[in-house]
Design a protein around this motif. Sequence first.
Motif, short mmCIF file in Angstrom:
data_model
loop_
_atom_site.label_atom_id
_atom_site.label_comp_id
_atom_site.label_asym_id
_atom_site.label_seq_id
_atom_site.Cartn_x
_atom_site.Cartn_y
_atom_site.Cartn_z
N THR A 327 66.02 13.02 88.25
CA THR A 327 64.71 12.52 87.83
C THR A 327 63.68 13.64 87.81
OG1 THR A 327 65.26 10.46 88.93
CG2 THR A 327 62.97 10.75 88.29
N LEU A 328 63.72 14.46 88.85
CA LEU A 328 62.74 15.54 88.94
C LEU A 328 62.89 16.50 87.76
CD1 LEU A 328 60.53 16.91 90.56
CD2 LEU A 328 62.28 18.19 91.77
N LEU A 329 64.15 16.87 87.51
CA LEU A 329 64.40 17.81 86.43
C LEU A 329 63.95 17.21 85.10
CD1 LEU A 329 65.52 20.57 86.04
CD2 LEU A 329 67.75 19.58 85.53
N GLN A 330 64.26 15.93 84.98
CA GLN A 330 63.93 15.23 83.74
C GLN A 330 62.42 15.19 83.52
OE1 GLN A 330 65.56 11.32 83.91
NE2 GLN A 330 64.45 10.71 82.07
N LEU A 331 61.70 14.87 84.59
CA LEU A 331 60.24 14.78 84.47
C LEU A 331 59.61 16.13 84.17
CD1 LEU A 331 59.34 12.29 87.33
CD2 LEU A 331 58.99 11.96 84.89
N ILE A 332 60.14 17.17 84.84
CA ILE A 332 59.61 18.51 84.60
C ILE A 332 59.85 18.91 83.15
CG2 ILE A 332 60.02 20.95 85.09
CD1 ILE A 332 60.47 20.22 87.99
N THR A 333 61.08 18.67 82.70
CA THR A 333 61.43 19.04 81.33
C THR A 333 60.56 18.28 80.34
OG1 THR A 333 63.66 19.23 82.14
CG2 THR A 333 63.37 19.31 79.76
N LYS A 334 60.40 16.99 80.64
CA LYS A 334 59.63 16.16 79.72
C LYS A 334 58.19 16.67 79.63
CE LYS A 334 59.00 11.50 78.29
NZ LYS A 334 58.90 10.13 78.63
N PHE A 335 57.65 17.01 80.79
CA PHE A 335 56.28 17.51 80.78
C PHE A 335 56.19 18.80 79.97
CE2 PHE A 335 52.86 20.16 82.19
CZ PHE A 335 51.79 19.28 82.23
N HIS A 456 52.80 15.16 90.09
CA HIS A 456 51.76 15.40 89.09
C HIS A 456 50.86 16.55 89.55
CE1 HIS A 456 47.66 14.60 87.48
NE2 HIS A 456 48.34 14.58 86.36
N ASP A 457 50.39 16.47 90.79
CA ASP A 457 49.50 17.52 91.30
C ASP A 457 50.21 18.86 91.33
OD1 ASP A 457 47.76 15.51 91.54
OD2 ASP A 457 47.75 15.41 93.74
N ALA A 458 51.49 18.82 91.74
CA ALA A 458 52.23 20.08 91.84
C ALA A 458 52.39 20.71 90.46
CB ALA A 458 53.60 19.83 92.47
N ILE A 459 52.69 19.89 89.46
CA ILE A 459 52.86 20.43 88.11
C ILE A 459 51.54 21.03 87.62
CG2 ILE A 459 53.22 19.78 85.69
CD1 ILE A 459 55.42 17.95 86.52
N VAL A 460 50.47 20.29 87.83
CA VAL A 460 49.15 20.80 87.42
C VAL A 460 48.88 22.14 88.08
CG1 VAL A 460 46.67 20.36 87.50
CG2 VAL A 460 48.23 18.49 86.98
N GLY A 596 61.55 26.81 88.50
CA GLY A 596 61.65 27.79 89.57
C GLY A 596 60.83 27.39 90.80
N GLN A 597 59.65 26.85 90.55
CA GLN A 597 58.78 26.57 91.69
C GLN A 597 58.96 25.18 92.28
OE1 GLN A 597 54.90 27.87 91.93
NE2 GLN A 597 55.04 29.41 90.32
N LEU A 598 59.37 24.22 91.44
CA LEU A 598 59.38 22.84 91.94
C LEU A 598 60.77 22.25 92.15
CD1 LEU A 598 56.53 21.35 89.73
CD2 LEU A 598 56.38 22.27 92.03
N TYR A 599 61.75 22.76 91.43
CA TYR A 599 63.06 22.15 91.51
C TYR A 599 63.81 22.70 92.72
CZ TYR A 599 67.44 20.16 89.81
OH TYR A 599 68.58 19.44 89.68
N LYS A 600 63.39 22.22 93.88
CA LYS A 600 64.00 22.69 95.12
C LYS A 600 64.35 21.47 95.94
CE LYS A 600 61.23 26.88 95.26
NZ LYS A 600 59.92 27.34 95.63
N SER A 601 65.51 21.50 96.54
CA SER A 601 65.95 20.30 97.27
C SER A 601 65.01 19.98 98.43
CB SER A 601 67.38 20.46 97.77
OG SER A 601 67.45 21.62 98.56
#
Length: 644
Positions: A327-335, A456-460, A596-601
Amino acid sequence: MAAFLLCPVCVQISSLSSGKSSVLESLVGRDLLPRGTGIVTRRPLILQLVHVSPEDQRKTSGEENDPATWKNSRHLSKGVEAEEWGKFLHTKNKLYTDFDEIRQEIENETERISGNNKGVSPEPIHLKIFSPNVVNLTLVDLPGMTKVPVGDQPKDIELQIRELILRFISNPNSIILAVTAANTDMATSEALKISREVDPDGRRTLAVITKLDLMDAGTDAMDVLMGRVIPVKLGIIGVVNRSQLDINNKKSVTDSIRDEYAFLQKKYPSLANRNGTKYLARTLNRLLMHHIRDCLPELKTRINVLAAQYQSLLNSYGEPVDDKSATLLQLITKFATEYCNTIEGTAKYIETSELCGGARICYIFHETFGRTLESVDPLGGLNTIDILTAIRNATGPRPALFVPEVSFELLVKRQIKRLEEPSLRCVELVHEEMQRIIQHCSNYSTQELLRFPKLHDAIVEVVTCLLRKRLPVTNEMVLSGGGGVGDAVQEPTTGNWRGMLKTSKAEELLAEEKSKPIPIMPASPQKGHAVNLLDVPVPVARKLSAREQRDCEVIERLIKSYFLIVRKNIQDSVPKAVMHFLVNHVKDTLQSELVGQLYKSSLLDDLLTESEDMAQRRKEAADMLKALQGAGQIIAEIRETHLW
Ligand code: GDP
Ligand code: MG
């Protein structure tokens, strides 16, 4: 008989004491209403019949049947569980299993609002009856029409009751039961008169003739029942209710219906099967069924529309998260994709109210930046004295034959520097727009992101950082490299400007200038003047010599030509630099930067924490959708049911 999903309303009207309440009771099959002579019904009673299946009764769940309260009260009455029970709106959760108690409560509640002296109130009493023996149907018992005020009744009682009745029967979904007593003249029926006002075509009015047993000896209702006196499209049905004596003797509804049947067989054998309470109930049921069927297409459409709305709402809430990492990867990619699409102009949700994304960047380049550059005057902020001073300073102690190049370089550099600020402003605007696109993407395109406020905040944060990091690089490129302002500013000192002027008119100008004979000036005053210049500012008002005048003009023309060329270059090169070092760079690295920054277990759980009310909202939407789908299915079933 199929239970109705909808609750159609059946409103009955008549003059006083013609037996409305009695008819209603027969339909419910229970004694529960106050009846009698005079004005007994003094507030509208909205009686909602709710069909409960025996299983429902055993389960006794939900709002209607709160187990705690209703189990107790059902046990109260006779020590056995009741099959039928009632509930008033005004007594909240109290359950009534004793129908005498219900009648008493109706009387009390009537008196509470309307007083005990024949007063009438338009405020309805709401009563629900739950029973396995009823169909879902809402019946409204109204006060009878009266003419002369009695007791506490106001002077305009007739008007008040009329308005009250009209209010209920004008509902186009209601079926009107116009009740007339057989021992009155049907032609004077107030009920039929008022029903025609709201239902002139008689499409939802059914006539009921009560008190067939009370007709004068030697008369019968044959003509009336056959529709020969007044025809009523939906039918005229005669009934015999319990007399006051029967009520006093506590005659049961069942007995009454049996006697009614016997009466009809004896007195109206040919019409017996088309009259009577049972036939009335069936007819009503059929009418309501047809009525519902007529409303079905519209209803079906409305349900479909609603279901679709809830479905998309539900989709926007997203599924509960199973595989967090995916889900995380998907959301990041989608964004990231949406972000890039917004810049490219290929986004799904295109703004129509204002420019946004790539289009706005384009606007900034061509309109905002382009226009600002054009508005910069090549010779702005430069006066003749400045030019003269520069020339004098460049020639040093000896007068020069030609206009010194150094002075030109010095001056043109100063002029071109004025293009720096608009260029930096352009970078800033584009940067702002890139920042704005983040908001746009999370608001419109990637709605699922709103589910996870932390993500959301992290992506921003990541995108903002990336943009901020690119800002100095881009500024530097705009100022120094890539053929930007800096290059142009540097060029004169490196002598490159000659090259730039080569193709322009300035070249000819320069050549022409050099070939001109120089007027011989007296040496000493000229020298003296130059010395003077070093010490004191040249007075503004001084008249220039011919030579000075010419020198100034030459320099001005040269500056102007060179400036225009440089400006054109900057107009081209700054957008290129901004696109390359800011826009495209961010576009290309966004995805990998985010991953790189967010996709961490270690961050998974934290980032994918749902906002608090989201789970609740999803459940509500899912429940609603299920209910709507159920409704749609029932409608489909009704459509298929054979209606007799
Ligand atoms: P409402 O004012 O129209 O609601 O009339 P009610 O239902 O209160 O009835 C008025 C009186 O007429 C009551 O005493 C009933 O027992 C009596 N009544 C109603 N219908 C019939 C009927 O068909 N036959 C006889 N004999 N009496 C009736
Ligand atoms: Mg009544």
